[in-house]
Motif scaffolding. Structure first.
Motif, PDB file in Angstrom:
ATOM      1  N   ILE A 183     -48.590  -0.296 -28.031  1.00 37.92           N
ATOM      2  CA  ILE A 183     -48.875  -1.254 -29.103  1.00 37.92           C
ATOM      3  C   ILE A 183     -49.174  -2.664 -28.598  1.00 37.92           C
ATOM      4  O   ILE A 183     -50.112  -3.300 -29.089  1.00 37.92           O
ATOM      5  N   PRO A 184     -48.439  -3.179 -27.621  1.00 37.76           N
ATOM      6  CA  PRO A 184     -48.819  -4.521 -27.145  1.00 37.76           C
ATOM      7  C   PRO A 184     -50.261  -4.597 -26.666  1.00 37.76           C
ATOM      8  O   PRO A 184     -50.976  -5.556 -26.963  1.00 37.76           O
ATOM      9  N   ARG A 210     -52.591  -4.394 -29.596  1.00 38.20           N
ATOM     10  CA  ARG A 210     -52.651  -5.679 -30.317  1.00 38.20           C
ATOM     11  C   ARG A 210     -53.582  -6.656 -29.609  1.00 38.20           C
ATOM     12  O   ARG A 210     -54.351  -7.361 -30.246  1.00 38.20           O
ATOM     13  N   ARG A 211     -53.515  -6.708 -28.273  1.00 39.90           N
ATOM     14  CA  ARG A 211     -54.404  -7.620 -27.539  1.00 39.90           C
ATOM     15  C   ARG A 211     -55.867  -7.208 -27.713  1.00 39.90           C
ATOM     16  O   ARG A 211     -56.745  -8.046 -27.878  1.00 39.90           O
ATOM     17  N   TYR A 257     -56.799  -8.137 -31.229  1.00 41.89           N
ATOM     18  CA  TYR A 257     -56.906  -9.595 -31.370  1.00 41.89           C
ATOM     19  C   TYR A 257     -58.207 -10.100 -30.744  1.00 41.89           C
ATOM     20  O   TYR A 257     -58.884 -10.979 -31.281  1.00 41.89           O
ATOM     21  N   THR A 258     -58.560  -9.521 -29.618  1.00 45.61           N
ATOM     22  CA  THR A 258     -59.812  -9.940 -28.974  1.00 45.61           C
ATOM     23  C   THR A 258     -61.011  -9.533 -29.826  1.00 45.61           C
ATOM     24  O   THR A 258     -62.009 -10.259 -29.890  1.00 45.61           O
ATOM     25  N   THR A 315     -54.832 -12.942 -35.698  1.00 48.62           N
ATOM     26  CA  THR A 315     -53.633 -12.134 -35.460  1.00 48.62           C
ATOM     27  C   THR A 315     -53.315 -11.203 -36.629  1.00 48.62           C
ATOM     28  O   THR A 315     -52.872 -10.076 -36.438  1.00 48.62           O
ATOM     29  N   ALA A 320     -55.732  -8.444 -36.598  1.00 53.28           N
ATOM     30  CA  ALA A 320     -55.414  -7.593 -35.440  1.00 53.28           C
ATOM     31  C   ALA A 320     -54.304  -6.606 -35.800  1.00 53.28           C
ATOM     32  O   ALA A 320     -54.407  -5.415 -35.508  1.00 53.28           O
ATOM     33  N   ASP A 321     -53.256  -7.095 -36.446  1.00 52.85           N
ATOM     34  CA  ASP A 321     -52.162  -6.197 -36.822  1.00 52.85           C
ATOM     35  C   ASP A 321     -52.616  -5.165 -37.855  1.00 52.85           C
ATOM     36  O   ASP A 321     -52.164  -4.017 -37.839  1.00 52.85           O
ATOM     37  N   ASP A 322     -53.499  -5.589 -38.756  1.00 48.12           N
ATOM     38  CA  ASP A 322     -54.049  -4.609 -39.717  1.00 48.12           C
ATOM     39  C   ASP A 322     -54.783  -3.502 -38.970  1.00 48.12           C
ATOM     40  O   ASP A 322     -54.657  -2.317 -39.295  1.00 48.12           O
ATOM     41  N   VAL A 333     -54.348  -2.564 -35.855  1.00 49.26           N
ATOM     42  CA  VAL A 333     -53.388  -1.726 -35.112  1.00 49.26           C
ATOM     43  C   VAL A 333     -52.733  -0.730 -36.068  1.00 49.26           C
ATOM     44  O   VAL A 333     -52.558   0.445 -35.732  1.00 49.26           O
ATOM     45  N   GLN A 334     -52.410  -1.210 -37.257  1.00 48.05           N
ATOM     46  CA  GLN A 334     -51.780  -0.324 -38.243  1.00 48.05           C
ATOM     47  C   GLN A 334     -52.709   0.839 -38.603  1.00 48.05           C
ATOM     48  O   GLN A 334     -52.292   2.000 -38.645  1.00 48.05           O
ATOM     49  N   LEU A 376     -52.838   3.234 -35.693  1.00 54.66           N
ATOM     50  CA  LEU A 376     -51.634   4.065 -35.560  1.00 54.66           C
ATOM     51  C   LEU A 376     -51.597   5.158 -36.619  1.00 54.66           C
ATOM     52  O   LEU A 376     -51.255   6.313 -36.337  1.00 54.66           O
TER      53      LEU A 376
END
Lengths: 237, 166
Positions: free
Chosen positions: B12-13, B16-17, B20-21, B26, B29-31, B33-34, B37
């Motif tokens: 996950i880290p 996230r990067r 984000y890139t 941010t 980015a989390d959306d 990643v969600q 996943l």
């Protein structure tokens, strides 16, 4: 894009071989512009990496956090999920990214105690696991010279921080060898103090992440040092 | 918790990067990643045991990003110019005499076309090899190299322009 850009990229990718590689190395020795260009590429890599790593210090969104917690509890594991052999792994960084659970109510005290154990006792102190051993043995030494982004002995620093008008410098670190658990060391003078590096009972290890309350609390009001300023600081250590 | 799930969580880290890139934000980015996943968990049966779970996950995220962009009605602005276009020597653009603010750098990255942003995110930010990036993006190695070379040049030019304006 120029032919030279293409050649430089192949060189950086490690795909130049044989005579092509020899020719490039020879040209590099003779051509200061090419050497400068390579240097600038590497500088830009560092600048880009540091900028993108800013998200490491940002808490997970509430929705993502909830999903991660469900996954961690196994509620999202599909029955068809493959099971791999090998040793158990702990997603160590989670402890720092998730809300402080019950075990963390005494986190400040625990961190102080840990700092004492790691930095204040002889090396025969009962260190419990690889991550803690790494932190105790290496981080304080590495903090004196290892620039952010570089990795040595499985440890990397993700940033150095300082408040305006203050001499204390704090450095956030990660231990790569232990699946990126993180912590914070601070120095105001010669010696580094381990400020945050917590562990969770009943887990092999689960230290604070880069956004843990302890680390964040210490970084409030601090600004990230530029690589240049950090290099100046490290040169003085 | 099964090891497979732990492996996903450990990624996950880096996810996230990468996100984000790609997004420059941010929260977005989390959306992303969600979404990644959730897709990974739904598609877990498609993951072949023994394969590189990181590559599998980054492929899912790359596709999720493209899908999201399409859903937003904004087509990814891929630029395909994978061949050198001139014989010019490397120019001597001024090296950064002072470091750039992270906001400036992220703005320069998010101004890149998506295909170039992806190689920047994978190789420069997350430390993937060129070969891994080629696998994730499903393009030839040479394409990865040319995209990254172009991205480096664009980011430098953009930052140099910002510096001149400042």
């Amino acid at each position: 894009m120029t032919i030279m850009d293409d050649l430089i990229e192949r060189y950086l990718a490690g795909s130049l071989e044989g005579d092509a590689l020899k020719d490039f190395e020879k040209r590099r020795e003779e051509d200061p512009v090419l050497e400068e260009r390579l240097l600038r590429c590497r500088e830009m890599e560092s600048v880009i990496r540091n900028a993108a790593q800013e998200i490491d210090a940002v808490p997970l969104s509430a929705d993502l956090q909830a999903l991660v917690q469900k996954v961690e509890r196994g509620k999202h594991i599909a029955v068809t999920a493959p099971v791999r052999s090998g040793g158990a792994k702990v997603s160590n960084w989670l402890a720092g990214l998730l809300p402080p659970p019950v075990w963390a109510t005494g986190a400040a005290l625990a961190a102080s105690a840990l700092a004492f154990v790691l930095f204040g006792l002889p090396s025969k102190a009962p260190l419990k696991n690889e991550a803690i051993v790494l932190a105790g043995a290496n981080v304080s030494a590495l903090a004196d010279y290892l620039p952010s982004g570089a990795v040595e002995d499985g440890v990397t620093f993700t940033g150095s921080f300082q408040r305006d008008g203050e001499t204390i410098i704090c450095r956030v670190f990660q231990i790569k060898a232990a699946d990126t658990p993180s912590g914070l060391v601070c120095a105001d003078g010669a010696d580094w103090t381990l400020v945050a590096f917590t562990e969770r009972p009943k887990q092999a290890y689960s230290p604070a992440g880069t956004r843990s309350d302890l680390i964040e609390a210490h970084l409030v009001g601090m600004a990230r040092l530029s690589p240049t300023d950090e290099a100046v600081f490290l040169a003085k250590r | 918790m099964q090891d497979w799930t732990a492996d996903i969580l450990d990624c996950i880290p880096r996810l996230r990067r990468f996100a984000y890139t790609l997004t420059g934000d941010t929260s977005d980015a989390d959306d992303l990643v969600q979404i990644c996943l959730e897709k990974a968990l739904r598609k877990s049966s498609q993951y072949t045991d023994g394969g590189d779970i990181g590559i599998w996950l980054f492929k899912i995220m790359r596709n999720a990003f493209i899908d999201e962009k399409r859903a937003d009605g904004r087509k990814p602005n891929f630029v395909e110019l994978d061949h050198p276009t001139s014989m010019a020597q490397p120019d001597a653009a001024p090296a950064p005499d002072t470091m750039f603010a992270h906001g400036e750098v992220m703005a320069a990255i998010t101004a890149l076309p998506e295909d170039q942003r992806m190689v920047v995110a994978l190789i420069l930010v997350n430390g993937h090899s060129y070969k891994e990036a080629a696998q994730i993006l499903d393009v030839p190695l040479g394409t990865v190299m040319s995209r990254l070379a172009r991205a480096r040049r664009r980011v430098e030019d953009k930052l140099a322009a910002e510096r001149r304006i400042a």
